[in-house]
Write a protein that holds these residues in place. Structure first.
Motif, PDB file in Angstrom:
ATOM      1  N   GLU A   6       0.692  -0.971   0.089  1.00  0.00           N
ATOM      2  CA  GLU A   6      -0.052   0.014  -0.290  1.00  0.00           C
ATOM      3  C   GLU A   6       0.548   1.519  -0.287  1.00  0.00           C
ATOM      4  O   GLU A   6       2.416   1.470  -0.083  1.00  0.00           O
ATOM      5  CB  GLU A   6      -0.830  -0.331   1.063  1.00  0.00           C
ATOM      6  N   SER A   8       1.425   3.571   1.714  1.00  0.00           N
ATOM      7  CA  SER A   8       1.579   4.298   2.858  1.00  0.00           C
ATOM      8  C   SER A   8       3.147   4.000   3.538  1.00  0.00           C
ATOM      9  O   SER A   8       3.784   3.999   3.895  1.00  0.00           O
ATOM     10  CB  SER A   8       0.912   4.600   4.441  1.00  0.00           C
ATOM     11  N   SER A  29      -7.195  -4.038  -8.861  1.00  0.00           N
ATOM     12  CA  SER A  29      -6.726  -3.581  -7.463  1.00  0.00           C
ATOM     13  C   SER A  29      -5.588  -4.937  -7.180  1.00  0.00           C
ATOM     14  O   SER A  29      -5.752  -5.456  -7.803  1.00  0.00           O
ATOM     15  CB  SER A  29      -8.040  -3.908  -6.403  1.00  0.00           C
ATOM     16  N   GLU A  31      -5.252  -6.840  -5.015  1.00  0.00           N
ATOM     17  CA  GLU A  31      -6.133  -8.275  -4.620  1.00  0.00           C
ATOM     18  C   GLU A  31      -6.254  -8.352  -6.557  1.00  0.00           C
ATOM     19  O   GLU A  31      -6.181 -10.035  -7.191  1.00  0.00           O
ATOM     20  CB  GLU A  31      -7.535  -8.265  -4.454  1.00  0.00           C
ATOM     21  N   SER A  48       0.879 -13.469   2.214  1.00  0.00           N
ATOM     22  CA  SER A  48      -0.256 -12.433   2.223  1.00  0.00           C
ATOM     23  C   SER A  48       0.250 -12.088   3.638  1.00  0.00           C
ATOM     24  O   SER A  48       0.336 -12.347   4.686  1.00  0.00           O
ATOM     25  CB  SER A  48      -1.492 -13.072   2.459  1.00  0.00           C
ATOM     26  N   SER A  50      -0.451  -8.011   6.305  1.00  0.00           N
ATOM     27  CA  SER A  50      -2.183  -6.949   6.152  1.00  0.00           C
ATOM     28  C   SER A  50      -2.417  -6.087   4.926  1.00  0.00           C
ATOM     29  O   SER A  50      -1.533  -5.456   4.791  1.00  0.00           O
ATOM     30  CB  SER A  50      -2.401  -6.354   7.953  1.00  0.00           C
ATOM     31  N   ASN A  51      -3.365  -5.793   5.018  1.00  0.00           N
ATOM     32  CA  ASN A  51      -4.231  -4.543   3.697  1.00  0.00           C
ATOM     33  C   ASN A  51      -4.094  -5.018   2.986  1.00  0.00           C
ATOM     34  O   ASN A  51      -3.432  -3.941   2.367  1.00  0.00           O
ATOM     35  CB  ASN A  51      -3.442  -3.115   4.839  1.00  0.00           C
ATOM     36  N   CYS A  52      -4.249  -6.379   2.710  1.00  0.00           N
ATOM     37  CA  CYS A  52      -3.691  -6.859   1.101  1.00  0.00           C
ATOM     38  C   CYS A  52      -2.365  -6.579   0.523  1.00  0.00           C
ATOM     39  O   CYS A  52      -2.277  -6.397  -0.871  1.00  0.00           O
ATOM     40  CB  CYS A  52      -4.655  -6.103  -0.344  1.00  0.00           C
ATOM     41  N   ASN A  53      -1.570  -5.975   1.414  1.00  0.00           N
ATOM     42  CA  ASN A  53      -0.225  -5.873   1.129  1.00  0.00           C
ATOM     43  C   ASN A  53       0.073  -7.365   0.955  1.00  0.00           C
ATOM     44  O   ASN A  53      -0.159  -8.489   1.667  1.00  0.00           O
ATOM     45  CB  ASN A  53       1.019  -5.175   2.091  1.00  0.00           C
ATOM     46  N   SER A 142       7.282  -1.832   9.459  1.00  0.00           N
ATOM     47  CA  SER A 142       6.513  -1.485   8.161  1.00  0.00           C
ATOM     48  C   SER A 142       7.539  -0.864   7.035  1.00  0.00           C
ATOM     49  O   SER A 142       7.742   0.569   6.729  1.00  0.00           O
ATOM     50  CB  SER A 142       5.745  -0.566   8.468  1.00  0.00           C
ATOM     51  N   ASP A 163      -5.167   2.878  -7.416  1.00  0.00           N
ATOM     52  CA  ASP A 163      -4.747   2.858  -5.820  1.00  0.00           C
ATOM     53  C   ASP A 163      -3.834   3.239  -5.016  1.00  0.00           C
ATOM     54  O   ASP A 163      -3.504   3.805  -4.078  1.00  0.00           O
ATOM     55  CB  ASP A 163      -5.156   1.872  -4.778  1.00  0.00           C
ATOM     56  N   SER A 165      -0.603   1.621  -4.535  1.00  0.00           N
ATOM     57  CA  SER A 165      -0.103   1.390  -3.817  1.00  0.00           C
ATOM     58  C   SER A 165       0.940   0.330  -5.308  1.00  0.00           C
ATOM     59  O   SER A 165       1.316   0.792  -6.647  1.00  0.00           O
ATOM     60  CB  SER A 165      -0.583  -0.314  -4.357  1.00  0.00           C
TER      61      SER A 165
END
Length: 254
Positions: A6, A8, A29, A31, A48, A50-53, A142, A163, A165
């Motif tokens: 992501e 961030s 996306s 995913e 996999s 968190s947060n789709c990372n 992170s 998005d 990413s």
């Protein structure tokens, strides 16, 4: 190999998104990027987060001279592609066994750099002799850490998804499908640390700039990152603990 993080976490350079200005972006996306990779590379293994990372590794179409591997140690993930020529020296330096792989060496080098080393990260990467590209992610802190050898022998591309990413892969077809026009080869001889930006490990005191390339109609069609030998930086990140590793900054010269 493939990694998606992501915005961030990845904090990609804004220049990666320049080709999308005034154009329709691919609405795909993270995913969907994962599913695309699975459909193209049935042998892929996914990690996999968190947060789709996520990170993924496949040995399909692997160059025997530059094999791919992944290791997970102390919540640090590292995908390594290529070969180091000074593994024996590096194993002794970091106190590792003879069975330690290149990916394990990279993780140990990162841990020493993050926690104890009094020297800047460019010095650590400069000590790696060989042809390589790696993607390292410190889950607890992170922190994302990328690097590619100075000759660019091992492919590594990076770009931004719809998005925002950050997408990193050694497959040009995957990066094109995931990012449309918003991608470029990761610059040889450089490293990227989320929060600190892009740094040349051969010229750490010079800024690495994203240079837009225009087509015949004057639209930005691509961005190439190059070392600007005429722009000096006041300082480069020094590390002595996990805290100042994460908070180190780079200041551009006047």
């Amino acid at each position: 190999m493939l990694a998606v993080f992501e915005k961030s976490i990845g904090k990609p350079p804004k220049e990666l998104s320049l080709p999308a200005v005034g154009r329709d972006c691919l609405n795909i996306s993270p995913e969907e990027i994962a599913e695309l990779f699975r459909s193209w590379r049935s042998d892929s293994t996914f990690y996999s987060l968190s947060n789709c990372n996520f990170l993924a590794l496949s040995h399909q179409d692997e160059n025997p001279a530059y094999p791919r591997s992944i290791v997970v140690m102390d919540d640090i993930f590292c995908i390594f592609s290529g070969a180091l020529y000074n593994t024996c020296e590096l194993r002794r330096h970091y106190g590792l066994s003879r069975q330690a792989t290149e990916a394990m060496i990279i993780v140990e080098a990162y841990k020493v750099l993050r926690d104890r080393a009094p020297y800047p990260p460019d010095q650590v990467v400069k000590e790696l002799e060989g042809k390589f590209a790696f993607i390292l992610f410190d889950y607890k802190a992170s922190i994302l850490f990328l690097a590619r050898d100075r000759d660019g022998c091992v492919q590594l591309h990076w770009g931004t998804a719809a998005d925002g990413s950050l997408v990193c892969t050694d497959d040009p077809n995957v990066i094109s499908a995931a990012c449309g026009k918003c991608y470029t080869p990761f610059p040889p001889g450089c490293m990227f640390i989320g929060g600190n930006g892009l740094i040349s490990f051969d010229h750490p005191l010079n800024k690495v700039r994203g240079i837009p390339r225009e087509d015949e109609e004057g639209n930005i069609s691509a961005v190439i990152f190059q070392v600007d030998l005429f722009t000096r930086l006041h300082s480069i990140p020094r590390t002595g603990s996990a805290a100042n590793w994460a908070n180190a900054t780079v200041v551009e010269g006047d």
